[in-house]
Design a protein around this motif. Structure first.
Motif, PDB file in Angstrom:
ATOM      1  N   GLU A 294     -39.813  20.011 -39.955  1.00 32.37           N
ATOM      2  CA  GLU A 294     -38.523  20.702 -39.821  1.00 32.37           C
ATOM      3  C   GLU A 294     -38.672  22.165 -39.454  1.00 32.37           C
ATOM      4  O   GLU A 294     -37.674  22.842 -39.163  1.00 32.37           O
ATOM      5  N   GLU A 320     -30.602  12.327 -39.027  1.00 33.10           N
ATOM      6  CA  GLU A 320     -31.711  13.117 -38.504  1.00 33.10           C
ATOM      7  C   GLU A 320     -32.388  12.365 -37.370  1.00 33.10           C
ATOM      8  O   GLU A 320     -32.207  11.152 -37.211  1.00 33.10           O
ATOM      9  N   LEU A 337     -31.971  17.824 -37.434  1.00 34.07           N
ATOM     10  CA  LEU A 337     -30.785  17.247 -38.061  1.00 34.07           C
ATOM     11  C   LEU A 337     -29.839  16.685 -37.013  1.00 34.07           C
ATOM     12  O   LEU A 337     -29.710  17.231 -35.916  1.00 34.07           O
TER      13      LEU A 337
END
Length: 374
Positions: A294, A320, A337
């Motif tokens: 991420e 996601e 996301l």
């Protein structure tokens, strides 16, 4: 009260050394999770705390009072330790109602019936199953049976609640619901909880502190976010996180103002304030760059400082999207996301903040550079 301290605990089964010099503290009110792969020693540690297993060496203290001294063959009986244990299996009496299952321990203690009813119904209401008090276990779902087992454990007001993978038999939806219930229960009661699981999501979402075990060794004890952001070693980093952390081979060279990191994902200077005491003495050394998926940003057009990569595969999951990239001969996982649309073999450009990357010494696997906390 409910502070637990383990000192130099060693446990053997024959010649098999299953707990290796364990030193661990659960402070009063902690939600301490024992986490690790199967066979790492976490359940044995819980059973040693409960008194179901006797260590060959070491001491255990509860609120400063010694309850185990293996050297002197001193072991307080499990029933006198002020702890309640919830097993993976619900262990409910099938011929007793929900009320009677929860009341059983209080009846054995010969408490007045009025007090028993008050305590039992309070425990059942807290677990949101008060309306099921006259049902039998066979008439309940798995999640409801687990709530009964937990109500039975908390009804006596024990100092410590020990939970041995209590959610592993539940489906995914029920596990999420019960995680919420257990976290709320801990908040409301303030009881010290020691929880065993191999599920890192459970550990990260519920705990105040996590103890990571590998092969009978206690590898790291830290808060969930500290463990996630600054794992002590490569194997802790590899175990924690889903999708897993990216490992990129790199070179490190000591400079007057820090350590210069050179990798296929670019170069940066690790400042002294982010370095740990595990930095090797060598002027230069091989290292591993650790970047959480991420923390990587993808751009479809060139931007200054970004590195060109190619899309290998895309895994949309609704909330996601996981993108597998190829860059300079390395594989790189990225998590974004929402729903993202990329084509196979599409050229993209990636960037990340060096302050959000870990660096590990390759030879010893120890953390050399911490990340800047969020």
């Amino acid at each position: 009260m409910g502070r637990i301290e383990l000192k130099n605990i060693n446990k053997y089964y024959g010649k098999n050394h299953v707990l290796k010099d364990i030193n661990l503290i659960a402070e009063e009110g902690d939600f301490l999770t024992l986490l690790g792969p199967s066979g790492c020693g976490k359940t044995t540690t819980l059973r040693v705390i409960a008194g179901l297993e006797k260590p060959q060496t070491g001491e255990i203290f509860l609120d400063g009072k010694q309850i185990v001294n293996a050297g002197e063959q001193f072991y307080v009986d499990p029933g006198k330790r002020g702890m309640d244990l919830v097993f993976q299996s619900y262990a409910l009496w099938p011929h007793m109602t929900v009320f009677d299952n929860v009341a059983f321990g209080l009846v054995v203690k010969k408490m007045p019936s009025v007090v028993i009813k008050q305590k039992v119904m309070a425990a059942l209401d807290r677990m949101r199953i008060g309306s099921y008090s006259q049902r039998y276990p066979s008439e309940l779902s798995g999640g409801q049976q687990q709530r009964v087992a937990i109500a039975r454990a908390i009804v006596s007001g024990a100092k410590v609640l020990l939970l041995d993978e209590p959610l592993s038999n539940l489906d995914a939806k029920l596990r999420v619901e019960m995680r919420s219930e257990l976290k709320r229960l801990h908040h409301d009661l303030g009881t010290t909880i020691v929880y065993v699981t191999h599920d890192q999501v459970e550990a990260l979402t519920m705990s105040t502190k996590i103890a990571i075990f590998f092969e009978g060794v206690l590898e790291q004890v830290a808060s969930p976010m500290e463990l996630y952001q600054n794992p002590f070693s490569l194997r802790v980093a590899d175990f924690i996180g889903n999708p897993k952390i990216n490992f990129i081979s790199a070179k490190a060279e000591k400079m007057p103002d820090g350590i210069q990191i050179t990798s296929p994902l670019g170069n940066f200077l690790a400042k002294p304030e982010l370095l740990t005491n595990a930095v090797p003495r060598d002027v230069s050394f091989d290292c591993i760059l650790g970047i959480r998926p991420e923390k990587v940003t993808i751009s479809t057009s060139p931007i200054p400082g970004a590195i060109k990569a190619s899309v290998y595969s895309v895994q949309p999951a609704g909330s996601e999207t996981i993108i597998n990239l190829k860059v300079a001969g390395e594989s790189l996982l990225v998590k974004e996301l929402g729903i993202k649309n990329y084509r196979m073999d599409q050229d993209v450009y990636i960037s990340y903040e060096p302050g959000k990357a870990n660096v590990f010494e390759k030879a010893g696997g120890r953390l050399v550079k911490r990340v800047i906390s969020d």
